[in-house]
Design a protein around this motif. Structure first.
Motif, short mmCIF file in Angstrom:
data_model
loop_
_atom_site.label_atom_id
_atom_site.label_comp_id
_atom_site.label_asym_id
_atom_site.label_seq_id
_atom_site.Cartn_x
_atom_site.Cartn_y
_atom_site.Cartn_z
N TRP A 121 -2.61 -20.87 34.92
CA TRP A 121 -3.67 -20.35 35.77
C TRP A 121 -3.37 -18.90 36.14
O TRP A 121 -2.23 -18.46 36.14
CB TRP A 121 -3.86 -21.20 37.03
N ALA A 122 -4.45 -18.18 36.44
CA ALA A 122 -4.34 -16.79 36.91
C ALA A 122 -5.42 -16.59 37.96
O ALA A 122 -6.60 -16.87 37.72
CB ALA A 122 -4.51 -15.81 35.77
N LEU A 123 -5.02 -16.15 39.11
CA LEU A 123 -5.92 -15.89 40.23
C LEU A 123 -5.72 -14.44 40.63
O LEU A 123 -4.70 -14.10 41.23
CB LEU A 123 -5.58 -16.84 41.39
N ASN A 124 -6.70 -13.61 40.24
CA ASN A 124 -6.59 -12.17 40.46
C ASN A 124 -5.34 -11.68 39.74
O ASN A 124 -5.28 -11.79 38.53
CB ASN A 124 -6.60 -11.87 41.96
N LYS A 125 -4.34 -11.19 40.42
CA LYS A 125 -3.12 -10.69 39.76
C LYS A 125 -1.95 -11.66 39.88
O LYS A 125 -0.83 -11.33 39.54
CB LYS A 125 -2.74 -9.34 40.36
N ILE A 126 -2.21 -12.87 40.35
CA ILE A 126 -1.18 -13.88 40.52
C ILE A 126 -1.36 -14.92 39.42
O ILE A 126 -2.49 -15.30 39.11
CB ILE A 126 -1.31 -14.56 41.90
N SER A 127 -0.27 -15.40 38.85
CA SER A 127 -0.40 -16.42 37.81
C SER A 127 0.73 -17.42 37.93
O SER A 127 1.74 -17.17 38.58
CB SER A 127 -0.41 -15.78 36.42
N GLY A 128 0.54 -18.55 37.29
CA GLY A 128 1.56 -19.58 37.33
C GLY A 128 1.21 -20.75 36.42
O GLY A 128 0.27 -20.68 35.63
N ILE A 155 -8.31 -20.85 34.26
CA ILE A 155 -7.54 -22.07 34.00
C ILE A 155 -7.51 -22.25 32.49
O ILE A 155 -8.54 -22.17 31.83
CB ILE A 155 -8.16 -23.29 34.69
N ALA A 156 -6.32 -22.50 31.96
CA ALA A 156 -6.17 -22.68 30.51
C ALA A 156 -5.32 -23.90 30.21
O ALA A 156 -4.30 -24.14 30.85
CB ALA A 156 -5.53 -21.44 29.90
N VAL A 157 -5.76 -24.66 29.22
CA VAL A 157 -5.01 -25.79 28.67
C VAL A 157 -4.98 -25.57 27.17
O VAL A 157 -6.03 -25.50 26.53
CB VAL A 157 -5.67 -27.15 29.01
N GLY A 158 -3.78 -25.40 26.64
CA GLY A 158 -3.67 -25.09 25.21
C GLY A 158 -4.35 -23.76 24.92
O GLY A 158 -4.12 -22.77 25.60
N ASN A 159 -5.25 -23.76 23.93
CA ASN A 159 -5.97 -22.55 23.56
C ASN A 159 -7.31 -22.41 24.29
O ASN A 159 -7.98 -21.39 24.15
CB ASN A 159 -6.23 -22.51 22.04
N ASP A 160 -7.71 -23.43 25.02
CA ASP A 160 -8.99 -23.40 25.74
C ASP A 160 -8.79 -22.87 27.15
O ASP A 160 -7.77 -23.13 27.79
CB ASP A 160 -9.60 -24.80 25.81
N PHE A 161 -9.78 -22.12 27.64
CA PHE A 161 -9.71 -21.59 29.00
C PHE A 161 -11.11 -21.46 29.57
O PHE A 161 -12.10 -21.47 28.84
CB PHE A 161 -8.97 -20.24 29.03
N LEU A 162 -11.16 -21.34 30.88
CA LEU A 162 -12.43 -21.12 31.58
C LEU A 162 -12.18 -20.23 32.77
O LEU A 162 -11.06 -20.12 33.27
CB LEU A 162 -13.06 -22.45 32.00
N TYR A 163 -13.24 -19.58 33.22
CA TYR A 163 -13.20 -18.74 34.42
C TYR A 163 -14.19 -19.30 35.43
O TYR A 163 -15.31 -19.67 35.06
CB TYR A 163 -13.59 -17.30 34.11
N MET A 164 -13.77 -19.35 36.67
CA MET A 164 -14.65 -19.74 37.78
C MET A 164 -14.20 -18.97 39.00
O MET A 164 -13.08 -18.46 39.06
CB MET A 164 -14.54 -21.25 38.07
N ARG A 165 -15.06 -18.92 40.01
CA ARG A 165 -14.62 -18.35 41.28
C ARG A 165 -13.76 -19.37 42.00
O ARG A 165 -14.01 -20.57 41.96
CB ARG A 165 -15.83 -17.97 42.13
N SER A 166 -12.73 -18.89 42.65
CA SER A 166 -11.75 -19.78 43.28
C SER A 166 -12.37 -20.74 44.29
O SER A 166 -11.94 -21.88 44.39
CB SER A 166 -10.65 -18.96 43.95
N ASP A 167 -13.37 -20.29 45.01
CA ASP A 167 -13.97 -21.13 46.04
C ASP A 167 -14.99 -22.12 45.46
O ASP A 167 -15.50 -22.97 46.19
CB ASP A 167 -14.63 -20.27 47.12
N GLU A 168 -15.27 -22.05 44.17
CA GLU A 168 -16.25 -22.96 43.57
C GLU A 168 -15.61 -24.07 42.74
O GLU A 168 -16.29 -25.01 42.36
CB GLU A 168 -17.21 -22.16 42.67
N ILE A 169 -14.34 -23.94 42.42
CA ILE A 169 -13.73 -24.93 41.53
C ILE A 169 -13.41 -26.21 42.30
O ILE A 169 -12.85 -26.19 43.38
CB ILE A 169 -12.47 -24.36 40.83
N LYS A 170 -13.85 -27.31 41.72
CA LYS A 170 -13.57 -28.64 42.27
C LYS A 170 -13.36 -29.56 41.08
O LYS A 170 -12.29 -29.58 40.50
CB LYS A 170 -14.71 -29.10 43.16
#
Length: 181
Positions: A121-128, A155-170
């Motif tokens: 995951w990457a949130l702005n300039k923070i990742s982990g 958020i990425a799993v393997g080669n797949d990834f998606l982008y969402m706003r942090s306050d919208e992800i559930k």
């Protein structure tokens, strides 16, 4: 007399050497600026202290500001005091067995949890990294110098990834390719 002067010189030399050595040791042992190294922050303790403990099934984003000197748990109690934000983001990853646009409403029978997967995951300039449990639930915990509410989350799993706003992800339902990562 010469012997006494020589002893005084040796004593002065030894004292100077000891003083210099202790200054070097002190400089190496006590940093002038405190930096928090990865792994030294006790996220569990801070999360509990800030009353941000919640079941992973309780989806969504929460954050709370705190003073680093007041909280401790890896932060100095007396140096470099500043405000940080503790972020907790609970999510659930599910994949559907179809590709493309569908015209029917998805039911539980149409989706499967993305279970036991490593998630980058990457949130702005923070990742982990984190991982999902057997039902597809995952949790991101981090600290940041500023609020991450409304920031873009990858958020990425393997080669797949998606982008969402942090306050919208559930609960996130992904395409079929995520099922086979």
């Amino acid at each position: 007399m010469i012997k006494s002067a020589w002893m005084g010189g040796v004593l002065a030399l030894v004292l100077t050497a000891c003083t210099s050595a202790s200054k070097k040791t002190e400089e190496r042992g006590i940093p002038t600026t405190t930096t928090v190294e990865e792994g030294r922050i006790d996220y569990n303790a801070i999360q509990t202290y800030l009353k941000l403990d919640r079941p992973v099934e309780e989806l969504g984003y929460t954050e709370k500001a705190f003073n680093t000197c007041e909280v401790g748990y890896g932060y100095s109690r007396s140096q470099n005091c500043h405000k940080e934000y503790f972020v907790v983001l609970n999510f659930r990853l599910m994949c559907r067995d179809t590709e493309g646009t569908i015209s029917t409403i998805l039911t539980d029978a149409d989706v499967a949890p993305i279970a036991g997967k490593d998630v980058r995951w990457a949130l702005n300039k923070i990742s982990g990294n984190t991982s999902t449990d057997g039902l597809g639930y995952g949790q991101i915990r981090t600290v940041s110098p500023k609020s991450q509410f409304h920031q873009r989350l990858k958020i990425a799993v393997g080669n797949d990834f998606l982008y969402m706003r942090s306050d919208e992800i559930k609960k996130v339902i992904t395409p079929r390719s995520w099922c086979y990562q």
